[in-house]
Design a protein around this motif. Structure first.
Motif, mmCIF file in Angstrom:
data_model
loop_
_atom_site.group_PDB
_atom_site.id
_atom_site.type_symbol
_atom_site.label_atom_id
_atom_site.label_comp_id
_atom_site.label_asym_id
_atom_site.label_seq_id
_atom_site.Cartn_x
_atom_site.Cartn_y
_atom_site.Cartn_z
ATOM 1 N N LYS A 118 73.337 67.986 28.542
ATOM 2 C CA LYS A 118 74.284 66.742 28.313
ATOM 3 C C LYS A 118 73.678 65.332 27.718
ATOM 4 N N MET A 119 72.376 64.921 28.671
ATOM 5 C CA MET A 119 72.067 63.879 28.231
ATOM 6 C C MET A 119 70.865 63.789 27.176
ATOM 7 N N HIS A 120 70.551 65.117 26.993
ATOM 8 C CA HIS A 120 69.677 65.247 25.728
ATOM 9 C C HIS A 120 70.418 65.601 24.439
ATOM 10 N N GLU A 121 71.567 66.149 24.475
ATOM 11 C CA GLU A 121 72.395 66.316 23.398
ATOM 12 C C GLU A 121 72.927 64.744 23.027
ATOM 13 N N LEU A 122 73.189 63.948 23.909
ATOM 14 C CA LEU A 122 73.603 62.591 23.767
ATOM 15 C C LEU A 122 72.685 61.926 23.083
ATOM 16 N N SER A 123 71.245 61.920 23.366
ATOM 17 C CA SER A 123 70.232 61.138 23.058
ATOM 18 C C SER A 123 69.879 61.519 21.466
ATOM 19 N N ASN A 124 70.132 62.988 21.265
ATOM 20 C CA ASN A 124 69.870 63.696 19.976
ATOM 21 C C ASN A 124 70.892 62.927 18.946
ATOM 22 N N GLN A 125 72.320 62.904 19.311
ATOM 23 C CA GLN A 125 73.230 62.271 18.741
ATOM 24 C C GLN A 125 73.094 60.852 18.242
ATOM 25 N N ILE A 126 72.487 59.967 19.413
ATOM 26 C CA ILE A 126 72.364 58.808 19.131
ATOM 27 C C ILE A 126 71.249 58.316 18.109
ATOM 28 N N LEU A 127 70.312 59.279 18.221
ATOM 29 C CA LEU A 127 69.054 59.201 17.115
ATOM 30 C C LEU A 127 69.412 59.410 15.978
ATOM 31 N N ALA A 128 70.462 60.459 15.744
ATOM 32 C CA ALA A 128 71.084 61.049 14.333
ATOM 33 C C ALA A 128 71.910 59.958 13.788
ATOM 34 N N GLU A 129 72.706 59.252 14.600
ATOM 35 C CA GLU A 129 73.785 58.560 14.108
ATOM 36 C C GLU A 129 73.267 56.959 13.395
ATOM 37 N N GLN A 130 73.868 57.152 12.057
ATOM 38 C CA GLN A 130 73.507 56.026 11.236
ATOM 39 C C GLN A 130 74.660 54.788 11.303
ATOM 40 N N ASP A 131 75.500 55.034 11.828
ATOM 41 C CA ASP A 131 76.762 53.801 11.947
ATOM 42 C C ASP A 131 76.541 53.111 13.193
ATOM 43 N N PRO A 132 76.037 51.974 13.370
ATOM 44 C CA PRO A 132 75.772 51.110 14.249
ATOM 45 C C PRO A 132 76.929 51.143 15.618
ATOM 46 N N THR A 133 78.206 51.216 15.019
ATOM 47 C CA THR A 133 79.416 51.000 15.957
ATOM 48 C C THR A 133 79.479 52.383 16.583
ATOM 49 N N LYS A 134 79.250 53.372 16.008
ATOM 50 C CA LYS A 134 79.052 54.871 16.549
ATOM 51 C C LYS A 134 77.986 54.985 17.616
ATOM 52 N N LYS A 135 77.072 54.605 17.161
ATOM 53 C CA LYS A 135 75.728 54.499 17.703
ATOM 54 C C LYS A 135 76.001 53.846 19.187
ATOM 55 N N GLU A 136 76.426 52.521 19.291
ATOM 56 C CA GLU A 136 76.706 51.897 20.457
ATOM 57 C C GLU A 136 77.780 52.729 21.225
ATOM 58 N N GLN A 137 78.683 53.299 21.032
ATOM 59 C CA GLN A 137 79.760 54.056 21.490
ATOM 60 C C GLN A 137 78.947 55.108 22.369
ATOM 61 N N LEU A 138 78.121 55.857 21.734
ATOM 62 C CA LEU A 138 77.275 57.070 22.065
ATOM 63 C C LEU A 138 76.513 56.436 23.321
ATOM 64 N N LYS A 139 75.731 55.238 23.148
ATOM 65 C CA LYS A 139 74.828 54.656 24.066
ATOM 66 C C LYS A 139 75.740 54.316 25.335
ATOM 67 N N ALA A 140 76.961 53.659 25.213
ATOM 68 C CA ALA A 140 77.671 53.316 26.096
ATOM 69 C C ALA A 140 78.130 54.643 27.097
ATOM 70 N N GLN A 141 78.581 55.811 26.191
ATOM 71 C CA GLN A 141 78.961 56.897 26.715
ATOM 72 C C GLN A 141 77.719 57.512 27.691
ATOM 73 N N GLN A 142 76.463 57.617 27.113
ATOM 74 C CA GLN A 142 75.378 58.021 27.799
ATOM 75 C C GLN A 142 74.962 56.937 29.248
ATOM 76 N N ARG A 143 75.331 55.742 29.040
ATOM 77 C CA ARG A 143 75.058 55.098 30.268
ATOM 78 C C ARG A 143 76.419 55.439 31.437
ATOM 79 N N ASP A 144 77.416 55.381 30.992
ATOM 80 C CA ASP A 144 78.439 55.886 31.861
ATOM 81 C C ASP A 144 78.133 57.160 32.558
ATOM 82 N N MET A 145 77.342 58.146 31.786
ATOM 83 C CA MET A 145 77.008 59.360 32.346
ATOM 84 C C MET A 145 75.781 59.036 33.524
#
Length: 103
Positions: free
Chosen positions: A54-81
Motif C-alpha cells: 500500500k505504501m509503495h502504491e501510494l508512492s508511485n501515485q504521488i510520483l506520477a501525479e501532476q496536479d499539485p493539490t492531488k499530490k498533496e492529498q496523496l502525501k497526506a494520505q500516506q502520512r496518515d497511513m
C-alpha cells in the motif's frame, strides 16, 4: 626488538578484539514466542507485506501525479497511513512491555 614489541601489541589487540565477537555459549537463546495477538508468523508477514505494498502504491501515485493539490492529498494520505502504522507498532511494543513486566 621493536619488531617483536610491535608484533606482540598487534597480537594482543587481535585477541582482545576477537573476544568481543565471541559467542557466549552459557546463555541459552530463547525460542521464538507466539505473538501476543495470536497471529502466526505467516499472518504477521502477510500484514507487513500488505502495508508495504500500500505504501509503495501510494508512492508511485504521488510520483506520477501532476496536479499539485492531488499530490498533496496523496502525501497526506500516506502520512496518515504511516502514523496509523506507527501507533499500531507502538501498541504492540507497549503490550510486550506490559507482558514482560507481568512475568
Amino acid at each position: 626488538m621493536k619488531t617483536l614489541y610491535k608484533s606482540s601489541v598487534i597480537l594482543m589487540l587481535t585477541i582482545a578484539s576477537a573476544s568481543v565477537y565471541a559467542v557466549d555459549t552459557a546463555t541459552p537463546v530463547p525460542a521464538a514466542k507466539q505473538p501476543q495477538d495470536g497471529k502466526s508468523d505467516e499472518q504477521h508477514l502477510r500484514g507487513m507485506q500488505d502495508h508495504m505494498l500500500k505504501m509503495h502504491e501510494l508512492s508511485n501515485q504521488i510520483l506520477a501525479e501532476q496536479d499539485p493539490t492531488k499530490k498533496e492529498q496523496l502525501k497526506a494520505q500516506q502520512r496518515d497511513m504511516m502514523k496509523e502504522h506507527r501507533m499500531h507498532m507502538m501498541g504492540h511494543r507497549m503490550d510486550k512491555m506490559k507482558h514482560t513486566m507481568e512475568e
